[in-house]
Design an enzyme around this catalytic site. Structure first.
Site, PDB file in Angstrom:
ATOM      1  N   GLU A   1     -26.379 -35.904  44.702  1.00 40.80           N
ATOM      2  CA  GLU A   1     -26.414 -34.777  45.644  1.00 40.80           C
ATOM      3  C   GLU A   1     -27.503 -35.047  46.663  1.00 40.80           C
ATOM      4  OE1 GLU A   1     -27.233 -31.233  43.383  1.00 40.80           O
ATOM      5  OE2 GLU A   1     -28.686 -32.266  42.128  1.00 40.80           O
TER       6      GLU A   1
ATOM      7  N   TYR B   1     -36.189 -20.957  39.512  1.00 41.11           N
ATOM      8  CA  TYR B   1     -36.199 -20.230  40.776  1.00 41.11           C
ATOM      9  C   TYR B   1     -34.795 -20.042  41.306  1.00 41.11           C
ATOM     10  CZ  TYR B   1     -35.336 -24.391  43.723  1.00 41.11           C
ATOM     11  OH  TYR B   1     -34.781 -25.490  44.318  1.00 41.11           O
TER      12      TYR B   1
ATOM     13  N   ARG C   1     -26.527 -17.430  37.874  1.00 42.25           N
ATOM     14  CA  ARG C   1     -27.140 -18.749  37.674  1.00 42.25           C
ATOM     15  C   ARG C   1     -28.562 -18.607  37.144  1.00 42.25           C
ATOM     16  NH1 ARG C   1     -27.248 -22.933  42.592  1.00 42.25           N
ATOM     17  NH2 ARG C   1     -28.762 -21.414  43.370  1.00 42.25           N
TER      18      ARG C   1
ATOM     19  N   ARG D   1     -54.656 -23.844  28.629  1.00 40.17           N
ATOM     20  CA  ARG D   1     -53.631 -24.871  28.741  1.00 40.17           C
ATOM     21  C   ARG D   1     -53.265 -25.417  27.370  1.00 40.17           C
ATOM     22  NH1 ARG D   1     -52.917 -30.429  29.328  1.00 40.17           N
ATOM     23  NH2 ARG D   1     -51.305 -31.034  30.836  1.00 40.17           N
TER      24      ARG D   1
ATOM     25  N   LYS E   1     -32.045 -24.767  37.437  1.00 37.30           N
ATOM     26  CA  LYS E   1     -32.771 -24.691  38.709  1.00 37.30           C
ATOM     27  C   LYS E   1     -34.257 -24.467  38.439  1.00 37.30           C
ATOM     28  CE  LYS E   1     -32.120 -22.785  43.370  1.00 37.30           C
ATOM     29  NZ  LYS E   1     -31.716 -24.056  44.014  1.00 37.30           N
TER      30      LYS E   1
END
Length: 286
Positions: A180, A33, A52, A101, A148
């Site tokens: 962070e 994301y 990114r 799945r 990310k």
């Protein structure tokens, strides 16, 4: 006004947007994301977020189904349709749905691309003027934090624990050093005015706002040192702050109940925030 979202080539009212229950983003967090900030109905550093996003896709072998210009056009259309003045646009790209799945994904999946707007204050966020309180917690996330991904259970738990302890957020600690914030990069300002933040690696997200702040600090004659620091060092610092696309810069005024500096937002963090917003208003491209 009903919010309009983008899903796989279509602009839909949010209650009409549907994704398969077999989508791998839902079943396996097999997705990445980005969040691009919006100020005065303009995108902030779209090119950085796109770069990114491309990197995240490369690292996970995901296919981005649109070009940079096409993605910019989608962002622009959402700004117009939702009349967004200030806030952000959330983008999520999953590997897609295989119809059932299975840990091993077929090679021919069509990715799922979703975007939606979120209105929120950037310039006048109360946290920017009052500062935030954080607690330190163990960093239990996986070791590719530079990608990310939507694997955000650990950050969610960290935020919940912080709120349960009367704080606003958490700083994560691994091997004795701060990595962070739960969803932000972390900084301290030493006695001599040096900004200290952890260097880029697989251990932290390569923040787009962080990158801009580092350049602003250099341009403004503020010394920056990229190295790991401890909670003890942070408690002894003159200032501390966080950065992200949707916070820009929020000062940190206490950690684990102990006051940082004089307990008020410090001049370095406020200066960087003000300068970032000034340049964003001048240079944002729609």
């Amino acid at each position: 006004m009903t919010r309009i979202v983008y899903l796989n080539g279509r602009y839909l009212e949010e209650h009409r947007a549907q994704v398969s229950v077999f989508d791998r983003g839902f079943l396996f967090a097999d997705a990445v994301y980005e969040v691009t900030a919006v100020l005065n109905s303009k995108l902030i550093d779209f090119a950085g977020h796109f770069a990114r996003l491309q990197r995240s896709c490369t690292e996970l072998g995901l296919t981005l189904p649109v070009s940079e210009q096409q993605l910019r056009d989608i962002h622009q259309e959402l700004l117009i349709r939702n009349q967004l003045h200030e806030g952000g646009i959330y983008l999520q790209l999953t590997r897609g749905s295989a119809g059932d799945r299975d840990f091993c994904a077929p090679a021919d999946l069509s990715p799922t691309l979703l975007l939606f707007t979120q209105a929120r204050p950037l310039k006048d966020a109360p946290q920017a003027s009052a500062g935030i309180h954080v607690v330190s917690l163990p960093d239990i996330r996986w070791h590719r934090r530079d990608i990310k991904t939507v694997q955000l259970l650990a950050p969610c738990l960290a935020k919940e624990l912080a709120h349960a302890r009367g704080a606003d957020d958490a700083w994560l600690v691994e091997d004795g050093f701060v990595t962070e914030g739960s969803s932000s990069n972390a900084y301290i300002v030493t006695a001599d005015g040096t900004v200290v933040t952890r260097p880029l690696s697989n251990d932290i997200l390569h923040g787009i706002t962080r990158q801009a702040l580092m350049q602003l600090a250099a341009d403004g004659g503020i010394k920056v040192e990229e190295r790991a620091f401890t909670i003890a060092e942070a408690l002894a610092a003159k200032e501390a702050f966080i950065s992200s696309a949707t916070t820009v810069v929020w000062p940190v005024v206490s950690i684990d109940g102990q006051t940082i500096g004089d307990g008020k937002p410090g001049p370095v963090s406020l200066r960087l925030r003000q300068r970032y917003l000034q340049l964003a208003e001048q240079s944002t491209q729609g």
